[in-house]
Design a protein around this motif. Structure first.
Motif, PDB file in Angstrom:
ATOM      1  N   LYS A  71      -1.353  12.337   0.470  1.00 60.66           N
ATOM      2  CA  LYS A  71      -0.284  12.496  -0.375  1.00 60.66           C
ATOM      3  C   LYS A  71      -0.684  13.351  -1.790  1.00 60.66           C
ATOM      4  O   LYS A  71      -0.008  14.050  -2.440  1.00 60.66           O
ATOM      5  CB  LYS A  71       0.386  11.495  -0.930  1.00 60.66           C
ATOM      6  CG  LYS A  71       1.441  10.403   0.210  1.00 60.66           C
ATOM      7  CD  LYS A  71       1.728   9.329  -0.442  1.00 60.66           C
ATOM      8  CE  LYS A  71       2.591   8.477   0.524  1.00 60.66           C
ATOM      9  NZ  LYS A  71       3.729   9.227   1.003  1.00 60.66           N
ATOM     10  N   LEU A  72      -2.189  13.369  -1.694  1.00 61.70           N
ATOM     11  CA  LEU A  72      -2.702  14.217  -3.007  1.00 61.70           C
ATOM     12  C   LEU A  72      -2.739  15.539  -2.650  1.00 61.70           C
ATOM     13  O   LEU A  72      -3.073  16.005  -1.570  1.00 61.70           O
ATOM     14  CB  LEU A  72      -4.004  13.453  -3.250  1.00 61.70           C
ATOM     15  CG  LEU A  72      -4.137  11.909  -3.815  1.00 61.70           C
ATOM     16  CD1 LEU A  72      -5.574  11.333  -3.783  1.00 61.70           C
ATOM     17  CD2 LEU A  72      -3.305  11.739  -4.891  1.00 61.70           C
ATOM     18  N   ALA A 105       1.038  -1.126  -0.122  1.00 63.83           N
ATOM     19  CA  ALA A 105      -0.011   0.018  -0.115  1.00 63.83           C
ATOM     20  C   ALA A 105       0.836   1.312   0.040  1.00 63.83           C
ATOM     21  O   ALA A 105       0.627   2.106  -0.794  1.00 63.83           O
ATOM     22  CB  ALA A 105      -1.114  -0.159   1.169  1.00 63.83           C
ATOM     23  N   ALA A 106       1.941   1.446   0.855  1.00 58.82           N
ATOM     24  CA  ALA A 106       2.818   2.218   0.796  1.00 58.82           C
ATOM     25  C   ALA A 106       3.434   2.634  -0.381  1.00 58.82           C
ATOM     26  O   ALA A 106       3.551   3.704  -1.061  1.00 58.82           O
ATOM     27  CB  ALA A 106       3.755   2.063   1.982  1.00 58.82           C
ATOM     28  N   ASP A 107       3.865   1.438  -1.010  1.00 54.64           N
ATOM     29  CA  ASP A 107       4.876   1.574  -2.476  1.00 54.64           C
ATOM     30  C   ASP A 107       3.638   2.258  -3.400  1.00 54.64           C
ATOM     31  O   ASP A 107       3.876   2.940  -4.292  1.00 54.64           O
ATOM     32  CB  ASP A 107       4.974   0.346  -3.102  1.00 54.64           C
ATOM     33  CG  ASP A 107       6.177  -0.431  -2.222  1.00 54.64           C
ATOM     34  OD1 ASP A 107       6.918   0.609  -1.374  1.00 54.64           O
ATOM     35  OD2 ASP A 107       6.604  -1.458  -2.529  1.00 54.64           O
ATOM     36  N   THR A 108       2.290   1.817  -3.577  1.00 52.61           N
ATOM     37  CA  THR A 108       1.294   2.198  -4.374  1.00 52.61           C
ATOM     38  C   THR A 108       1.123   3.479  -4.234  1.00 52.61           C
ATOM     39  O   THR A 108       1.067   4.307  -5.088  1.00 52.61           O
ATOM     40  CB  THR A 108       0.025   1.157  -4.389  1.00 52.61           C
ATOM     41  OG1 THR A 108       0.472  -0.129  -4.572  1.00 52.61           O
ATOM     42  CG2 THR A 108      -0.953   1.765  -5.133  1.00 52.61           C
ATOM     43  N   ALA A 109       0.886   3.935  -3.063  1.00 60.26           N
ATOM     44  CA  ALA A 109       0.681   5.475  -2.603  1.00 60.26           C
ATOM     45  C   ALA A 109       1.634   6.171  -3.075  1.00 60.26           C
ATOM     46  O   ALA A 109       1.224   7.455  -3.668  1.00 60.26           O
ATOM     47  CB  ALA A 109       0.315   5.696  -1.169  1.00 60.26           C
ATOM     48  N   GLY A 119      -3.359   8.833 -18.988  1.00 61.65           N
ATOM     49  CA  GLY A 119      -3.673   8.473 -17.521  1.00 61.65           C
ATOM     50  C   GLY A 119      -3.036   7.013 -17.312  1.00 61.65           C
ATOM     51  O   GLY A 119      -2.555   6.314 -18.432  1.00 61.65           O
ATOM     52  N   ARG A 120      -2.989   6.596 -16.378  1.00 60.88           N
ATOM     53  CA  ARG A 120      -2.262   5.487 -15.752  1.00 60.88           C
ATOM     54  C   ARG A 120      -3.092   4.320 -14.857  1.00 60.88           C
ATOM     55  O   ARG A 120      -3.824   4.872 -14.376  1.00 60.88           O
ATOM     56  CB  ARG A 120      -1.217   5.703 -15.064  1.00 60.88           C
ATOM     57  CG  ARG A 120       0.007   6.113 -15.830  1.00 60.88           C
ATOM     58  CD  ARG A 120       1.280   6.845 -14.948  1.00 60.88           C
ATOM     59  NE  ARG A 120       2.342   7.342 -15.713  1.00 60.88           N
ATOM     60  CZ  ARG A 120       2.363   8.742 -15.909  1.00 60.88           C
ATOM     61  NH1 ARG A 120       1.670   9.279 -15.233  1.00 60.88           N
ATOM     62  NH2 ARG A 120       3.787   9.334 -16.529  1.00 60.88           N
ATOM     63  N   ALA A 156       1.284  12.984  -9.452  1.00 57.16           N
ATOM     64  CA  ALA A 156       0.609  14.425  -9.128  1.00 57.16           C
ATOM     65  C   ALA A 156      -0.897  14.453 -10.013  1.00 57.16           C
ATOM     66  O   ALA A 156      -1.197  15.228 -10.415  1.00 57.16           O
ATOM     67  CB  ALA A 156       1.394  15.791  -9.441  1.00 57.16           C
ATOM     68  N   PRO A 157      -1.635  13.268  -9.627  1.00 60.04           N
ATOM     69  CA  PRO A 157      -2.891  13.370 -10.455  1.00 60.04           C
ATOM     70  C   PRO A 157      -3.934  14.266  -9.695  1.00 60.04           C
ATOM     71  O   PRO A 157      -4.110  14.506  -8.670  1.00 60.04           O
ATOM     72  CB  PRO A 157      -3.451  11.870 -10.095  1.00 60.04           C
ATOM     73  CG  PRO A 157      -2.703  11.683  -8.786  1.00 60.04           C
ATOM     74  CD  PRO A 157      -1.495  12.257  -8.721  1.00 60.04           C
TER      75      PRO A 157
END
Length: 270
Positions: free
Chosen positions: A61-62, A29-33, A138-139, A40-41
């Motif tokens: 983080k957003l 979860a930390a890696d994904t976040a 987008g990703r 910077a979505p």
């Protein structure tokens, strides 16, 4: 998408979050976040959000103007996730099927899904939906577990519970969460859904528990493996957990235990 192996209801959501999330999900979860935040979505859609393991880490983080929609097909899991998240005007919770997303085309900068794609009954359809709601450029970021033999505690528990019910061995762990690990198949499914820019990174981590029983309880009580055990013996959960605990002790010893985790992190660009 709502199949028996995808049902996390009753006491399972709280047990899953208390036991399974710190055992195997927090590190990824930390890696994904961190990965998603690096883009910077301005808008993020999370599918199969579960108990909110990624949501809790990613939301802070957003950017202040970001829009974050966290979805899951399973309403009990979504309800529980919402109780674990601080109030945040940027964040909306919505029940949604990842195979039939109720959002406009090109609505999000990132679609993410941590350890949910394995539950999709039609992964190509799920990936095509992710692509549809992504903006150009987008990703789609998602993670899946590698084969069960590369994930120590899951493998020990699966083998132990199978030996406890030799005439009808439960196979949830190998069949579902660890049943979609072939990177060639994953790439092919993504291409069939329309993605051509695909990167796959296989990452190893260490799973830790205070004792073997905690790890065994996490899998036997906090996942749909519990449903499989109780379907075979309504009163057999405690004994099956004892059996799984003994198997982990045999492999990893008494006291605090540590075992390998391995998962694939996939990024597909629209």
């Amino acid at each position: 998408m709502m199949e028996r192996e995808g049902m996390f209801a009753g006491s399972i959501p709280a047990l899953y979050d208390r036991l399974m999330v710190p055992l195997i999900f927090d590190g990824y979860a930390a890696d994904t976040a961190t990965l998603v935040a690096s883009y910077a979505p301005g808008s993020v859609l999370e599918t199969a959000a579960g108990s909110g393991a990624v949501t809790r880490v990613l939301a802070p983080k957003l950017g202040a103007a970001a829009r974050y929609v966290a979805t899951d097909l399973n309403q009990p899991m979504l309800d529980f996730a919402a109780t674990r998240q601080p109030a945040d005007a940027r964040l909306a919770w919505r029940q949604a099927d990842a195979l039939q997303l109720p959002f406009d085309d090109a609505a999000f900068d990132v679609v993410l899904c941590q350890f949910g794609a394995m539950f999709f009954p039609d992964r190509v359809a799920g990936y095509a939906e992710a692509r549809r709601v992504l903006k150009p450029g987008g990703r789609f970021v998602f993670t899946v577990w590698d084969r069960i033999e590369e994930n120590a505690f899951a493998d020990a528990v699966a083998r132990a519970v199978a030996s406890f019910f030799p005439r009808d061995p439960p196979d949830f762990l190998a069949r579902v969460p660890h049943g979609y690990h072939d990177v060639a198949v994953i790439r092919d499914d993504l291409r069939r859904a329309g993605f051509t820019d695909i990167a796959i990174d296989t990452r190893e981590k260490v799973s830790r528990a205070a004792c073997a029983r905690d790890a065994a309880t996490a899998f036997c009580h906090g996942t749909p493996l519990r449903t499989e055990i109780e379907a075979r013996d309504a009163g057999g959960l405690a004994l099956a957990t004892d059996h799984a605990t003994a198997a982990i002790v045999a492999r990893h010893g008494e006291g605090p235990v540590a075992g390998q985790l391995r998962a694939h992190v996939i990024v597909a660009a629209r």
